[in-house]
Enzyme design. Structure first.
Site, PDB file in Angstrom:
ATOM      1  N   ARG A 264      40.534  40.972  42.634  1.00 39.89           N
ATOM      2  CA  ARG A 264      40.728  40.018  43.731  1.00 39.89           C
ATOM      3  C   ARG A 264      41.072  38.648  43.165  1.00 39.89           C
ATOM      4  O   ARG A 264      40.435  38.178  42.220  1.00 39.89           O
ATOM      5  CB  ARG A 264      39.469  39.931  44.599  1.00 39.89           C
ATOM      6  CG  ARG A 264      39.116  41.265  45.242  1.00 39.89           C
ATOM      7  CD  ARG A 264      37.931  41.183  46.164  1.00 39.89           C
ATOM      8  NE  ARG A 264      37.572  42.511  46.651  1.00 39.89           N
ATOM      9  CZ  ARG A 264      36.544  42.763  47.457  1.00 39.89           C
ATOM     10  NH1 ARG A 264      35.791  41.759  47.880  1.00 39.89           N
ATOM     11  NH2 ARG A 264      36.288  44.000  47.843  1.00 39.89           N
ATOM     12  N   ARG A 279      31.127  36.185  41.547  1.00 42.47           N
ATOM     13  CA  ARG A 279      32.464  36.199  42.165  1.00 42.47           C
ATOM     14  C   ARG A 279      33.514  36.203  41.053  1.00 42.47           C
ATOM     15  O   ARG A 279      33.866  35.159  40.507  1.00 42.47           O
ATOM     16  CB  ARG A 279      32.629  34.979  43.080  1.00 42.47           C
ATOM     17  CG  ARG A 279      33.846  35.073  44.016  1.00 42.47           C
ATOM     18  CD  ARG A 279      33.935  33.832  44.895  1.00 42.47           C
ATOM     19  NE  ARG A 279      32.768  33.699  45.736  1.00 42.47           N
ATOM     20  CZ  ARG A 279      32.616  34.278  46.933  1.00 42.47           C
ATOM     21  NH1 ARG A 279      33.582  35.041  47.402  1.00 42.47           N
ATOM     22  NH2 ARG A 279      31.524  34.078  47.642  1.00 42.47           N
ATOM     23  N   GLU A 351      24.759  38.912  48.991  1.00 47.97           N
ATOM     24  CA  GLU A 351      25.396  40.168  49.404  1.00 47.97           C
ATOM     25  C   GLU A 351      25.640  41.085  48.214  1.00 47.97           C
ATOM     26  O   GLU A 351      26.144  40.659  47.175  1.00 47.97           O
ATOM     27  CB  GLU A 351      26.723  39.865  50.093  1.00 47.97           C
ATOM     28  CG  GLU A 351      27.504  41.103  50.512  1.00 47.97           C
ATOM     29  CD  GLU A 351      28.995  40.862  50.628  1.00 47.97           C
ATOM     30  OE1 GLU A 351      29.749  41.824  50.438  1.00 47.97           O
ATOM     31  OE2 GLU A 351      29.407  39.714  50.877  1.00 47.97           O
ATOM     32  N   SER A 354      28.691  45.583  51.816  1.00 50.07           N
ATOM     33  CA  SER A 354      29.086  45.459  53.221  1.00 50.07           C
ATOM     34  C   SER A 354      29.445  46.846  53.720  1.00 50.07           C
ATOM     35  O   SER A 354      30.258  47.544  53.094  1.00 50.07           O
ATOM     36  CB  SER A 354      30.294  44.529  53.385  1.00 50.07           C
ATOM     37  OG  SER A 354      29.915  43.178  53.299  1.00 50.07           O
ATOM     38  N   ARG A 393      27.028  43.209  40.673  1.00 50.21           N
ATOM     39  CA  ARG A 393      25.969  42.461  41.358  1.00 50.21           C
ATOM     40  C   ARG A 393      24.628  43.188  41.251  1.00 50.21           C
ATOM     41  O   ARG A 393      23.579  42.538  41.240  1.00 50.21           O
ATOM     42  CB  ARG A 393      26.354  42.221  42.816  1.00 50.21           C
ATOM     43  CG  ARG A 393      27.507  41.243  42.950  1.00 50.21           C
ATOM     44  CD  ARG A 393      27.655  40.710  44.361  1.00 50.21           C
ATOM     45  NE  ARG A 393      28.771  39.767  44.440  1.00 50.21           N
ATOM     46  CZ  ARG A 393      29.027  38.984  45.489  1.00 50.21           C
ATOM     47  NH1 ARG A 393      28.242  39.053  46.551  1.00 50.21           N
ATOM     48  NH2 ARG A 393      30.045  38.156  45.475  1.00 50.21           N
TER      49      ARG A 393
END
Length: 426
Positions: A264, A279, A351, A354, A393
């Site tokens: 990303r 991130r 987070e 999701s 994560r």
């Protein structure tokens, strides 16, 4: 993509529903464009009828002595050109409508709470209690660097910012987490392990909703006269397995687990989470994807979310589950649960997964269908996916929650068989 019939029949209702996502649907522009489409279709049909009528005169003119070419020219004079222009106009307007539909987000479920951002998300439940440390806790960067297995400066030299190099026991722990997640979902939850390419074409990204809206978030690779895109998540290639397919009812539900790297650009996120592994431009996930009958999708979301939670429970990592509000809900999702793991180094929940129900939004884009045995007709599938979990994560959470005062990191019991039965690293 939304059902065009629903938009035409109830544009006001659609506009109100999309407001929950903060999206302003221009009803009048849509109605005007749809009216032009209808008018262009009518004109094309009229010209087709006129051409058919004129074609019958060709034979009569030939009998009167004209050559076939002269007869066609006299009878069809100007009609073909008008018809060609009319058909081209109708196609152009239809493409404008298609482009508009591709730009409209999915309608949120009625249960989705109102709200503008993550601060308005609603907590559903919590699991576990954050550990009370009797020493000053460190974040994962300091823990990993002290052990000697986490290096961001080396990654920056090799590539650039927002990458990491892992070595030794930390690299092994990262791999162990991946294997543990895959084995749990395959052996305990009934998913089929699936391997897919890490590059996809534009059709695949349109199918799951990343294109055309989110192209700036993707890494694009020119290739010959076309291009590929590095996948932002395994959701894209795995879900597109069903693109342009019609599945038998006895094949459902389809449940796939897939481990891939994810890429990303993090466009627009600079200044956020620049420290460490939260991130990054490249990270890994174990993705869970289900394709089900429409009547089963609500339950499938609950089930899939529970499967992701089981990983954290087995690792004994405290977390909370939240329902995303309308303003924080993703473009293609109708409803989303976020699982947020407790990070002592940040003293907050972050987070880690999701899990979303897309209903028939992605399936309509992909034409992913199943054949209903009651009608023997193809119908759109419902798609559900979620991370089970984000591997990097989860590594962060283990390093921070299991850190010891002497600098070592304890290994969760569930992971010890995957890392040579070690109880500690460091």
């Amino acid at each position: 993509m939304l059902d065009i019939r629903r938009v035409r029949e109830n544009p006001e209702e659609v506009a109100v529903a999309l407001k929950k996502k903060g999206y302003d649907f221009d009803i009048e522009s849509f109605k005007s464009l749809d009216a032009k489409r209808k008018q262009a279709d009518v004109e094309s049909q009229n010209l087709q009828a006129e051409k058919k009528k004129a074609s019958k005169q060709v034979g009569m003119l030939i009998k009167e002595g004209l050559s076939p070419e002269e007869a066609k020219k006299k009878a069809l004079s100007g009609i073909d050109d008008k018809l060609e222009a009319s058909v081209a106009q109708a196609k152009e307007i239809q493409q404008q409508i298609q482009d508009l539909l591709l730009s409209i987000p999915n309608i949120p479920d009625s249960e989705v709470p109102e709200g503008s951002d993550e601060e308005d998300n609603v907590e559903v439940r919590t699991w576990g209690d954050p550990k009370a440390f009797d020493f000053e806790v460190k974040d994962h960067v300091d823990v990993g660097q002290a052990i000697g297995g986490l290096d961001f400066e080396l990654a920056a030299k090799i590539t650039g910012s927002r990458f990491a190099v892992m070595r030794g026991d930390i690299a092994r722990l990262h791999r162990a987490l991946t294997q543990f997640m895959l084995n749990t979902h395959i052996d305990d939850h009934g998913y089929t392990e699936t391997y897919v390419p890490y590059m996809v074409n534009a059709d695949s990204l349109r199918g799951t909703g990343q294109l055309p809206k989110f192209e700036e978030d993707l890494f694009k690779i020119p290739f010959n006269d076309s291009c590929y895109y590095l996948i932002p998540t395994a959701e894209v290639p795995v879900t597109n397995i069903a693109r342009d397919e019609i599945l038998d009812a006895n094949e459902l539900p389809v449940k796939m687990a897939c481990h891939t790297p994810c890429f990303r650009s993090e466009a627009g996120s600079y200044g956020r989470d620049t420290r460490g592994m939260i991130r990054q431009h490249q990270f890994e996930k174990v993705e869970l994807v289900q394709m089900v009958k429409p009547e089963d999708s609500d339950q499938a979301l609950e089930e899939l979310t529970g499967h992701a939670e089981k990983i954290l429970q087995a690792l004994e990592l405290p977390y909370r589950l939240v329902t995303l509000c309308g303003g924080d809900l993703g473009f293609s999702a109708a409803k989303t649960y976020d699982i947020e793991v407790w990070l002592p180094g940040q003293q907050k929940f972050r987070e880690i997964s999701s899990c979303s129900n897309f209903r028939d939004y992605q399936a309509r884009r992909m034409q992913a269908r199943w054949r209903n045995p009651e009608t023997n007709k193809p119908e759109l599938l419902h798609t559900i996916n979620g991370s089970g979990l984000a591997v990097g994560r989860t590594l962060v959470a283990v390093l921070e929650n299991y850190q010891q005062e002497d600098g070592r990191v304890a290994i969760p019991k569930a992971l010890q068989p995957y890392i040579g039965n070690k109880e500690y690293i460091g």
